[in-house]
Scaffold this motif. Structure first.
Motif, PDB file in Angstrom:
ATOM      1  N   ARG A  28       0.828  -1.207   0.000  1.00 47.93           N
ATOM      2  CA  ARG A  28       0.000   0.000   0.000  1.00 47.93           C
ATOM      3  C   ARG A  28       0.859   1.251   0.000  1.00 47.93           C
ATOM      4  O   ARG A  28       0.425   2.312  -0.451  1.00 47.93           O
ATOM      5  CB  ARG A  28      -0.933   0.000   1.206  1.00 47.93           C
ATOM      6  N   GLY A  33       1.293   2.205  -3.420  1.00 44.13           N
ATOM      7  CA  GLY A  33       0.040   2.793  -3.875  1.00 44.13           C
ATOM      8  C   GLY A  33      -0.097   4.243  -3.431  1.00 44.13           C
ATOM      9  O   GLY A  33      -0.519   5.104  -4.210  1.00 44.13           O
ATOM     10  N   CYS A  80      -4.617   2.074  -3.066  1.00 42.26           N
ATOM     11  CA  CYS A  80      -4.360   2.436  -1.666  1.00 42.26           C
ATOM     12  C   CYS A  80      -5.192   1.622  -0.684  1.00 42.26           C
ATOM     13  O   CYS A  80      -4.817   1.492   0.488  1.00 42.26           O
ATOM     14  CB  CYS A  80      -4.649   3.928  -1.456  1.00 42.26           C
ATOM     15  N   ARG A  81      -6.310   1.061  -1.150  1.00 45.71           N
ATOM     16  CA  ARG A  81      -7.252   0.423  -0.236  1.00 45.71           C
ATOM     17  C   ARG A  81      -7.347  -1.093  -0.388  1.00 45.71           C
ATOM     18  O   ARG A  81      -7.909  -1.763   0.476  1.00 45.71           O
ATOM     19  CB  ARG A  81      -8.647   1.017  -0.438  1.00 45.71           C
ATOM     20  N   ARG A  82      -6.813  -1.669  -1.449  1.00 44.74           N
ATOM     21  CA  ARG A  82      -6.969  -3.102  -1.684  1.00 44.74           C
ATOM     22  C   ARG A  82      -6.213  -3.914  -0.643  1.00 44.74           C
ATOM     23  O   ARG A  82      -5.206  -3.472  -0.082  1.00 44.74           O
ATOM     24  CB  ARG A  82      -6.478  -3.472  -3.081  1.00 44.74           C
TER      25      ARG A  82
END
Length: 222
Positions: free
Chosen positions: A119, A122, A204-206
């Motif tokens: 992340r 990301g 950013c959220r996966r």
């Protein structure tokens, strides 16, 4: 639905459009590309600078998805992703047409995949992309950009390429969501449809990629 003919059709259509329908080549295109590549940006519309550099961000975004996908494919993804740094969707469309559905990931993640799965990467990509986007939108001259879009093949095709990359990303993440065992009702399912910004939020959220367990594996004795 068999998506292979669709991707091949888009690829051929894009090539034909760029060759025969888009505006003619500007005689100053080579100089413009050289100046953009070397950072000699004086006198260049910030919107063009932003777009050119964002086209370098997109391959990194696709790399963070497709290199995991390519692990289980008969054809590797990396040559197509690497070529996309130069020609964008022109390189990625053939891979999307040739690949097979792949909702799983097997084996250990090497150092590159661990970095791409992070992340933190990301967030770094998002920060760089938003900086470029803000620079172009705030400082750019829209009237000049429209004029160049109508008269320059390079600007015209690059703009369409950017829009197409936004659309294609929504198809690349469907298997990626499954490889990460993301719930079907996750907001990420629809966030990715927001052009460009949705891709940044997704990265950013996966959740991390989860490797499948081999069927023939046996538990170790204590």
């Amino acid at each position: 639905m068999n998506q292979k003919p669709v991707f091949l059709g888009i690829w051929l259509g894009l090539i034909l459009y760029a060759a025969f329908i888009a505006p003619p080549n500007d005689p100053n295109t080579t100089t413009l590309i050289l100046n953009l590549s070397t950072g000699s940006w004086e006198g260049i519309n910030p919107l063009v600078i932003s777009l050119f550099n964002l086209m370098g961000i997109w391959p990194i975004i696709y790399m963070m998805v497709l290199l995991f996908d390519g692990r289980e494919q008969k054809i590797p993804a990396w040559p197509f992703v690497a070529t996309s740094f130069g020609v964008g969707a022109f390189a990625l469309l053939p891979y999307l047409a040739l690949r097979q559905p792949n909702p799983e990931f097997s084996g250990e993640k090497n150092l590159l995949l661990k970095i791409l799965d992070s992340r933190w990467l990301g967030l770094a990509v998002t920060l760089g992309a938003l900086t470029l986007l803000g620079y172009g939108l705030i400082s750019g001259d829209w009237q000049d950009f429209v004029r160049q879009w109508e008269s320059s093949k390079f600007i015209h095709v690059m703009s369409l390429d950017f829009c197409l990359l936004c659309l294609l990303f929504t198809f690349t993440v469907q298997d990626d969501l499954k490889r990460r065992q993301t719930a079907d009702d996750s907001p990420l399912q629809w966030i990715v449809w927001v052009p460009f910004l949705g891709a940044l939020v997704y990265l950013c959220r996966r959740s991390p990629t989860i490797a499948k367990i081999a069927k023939n594996s046996t538990p170790k004795e204590a």
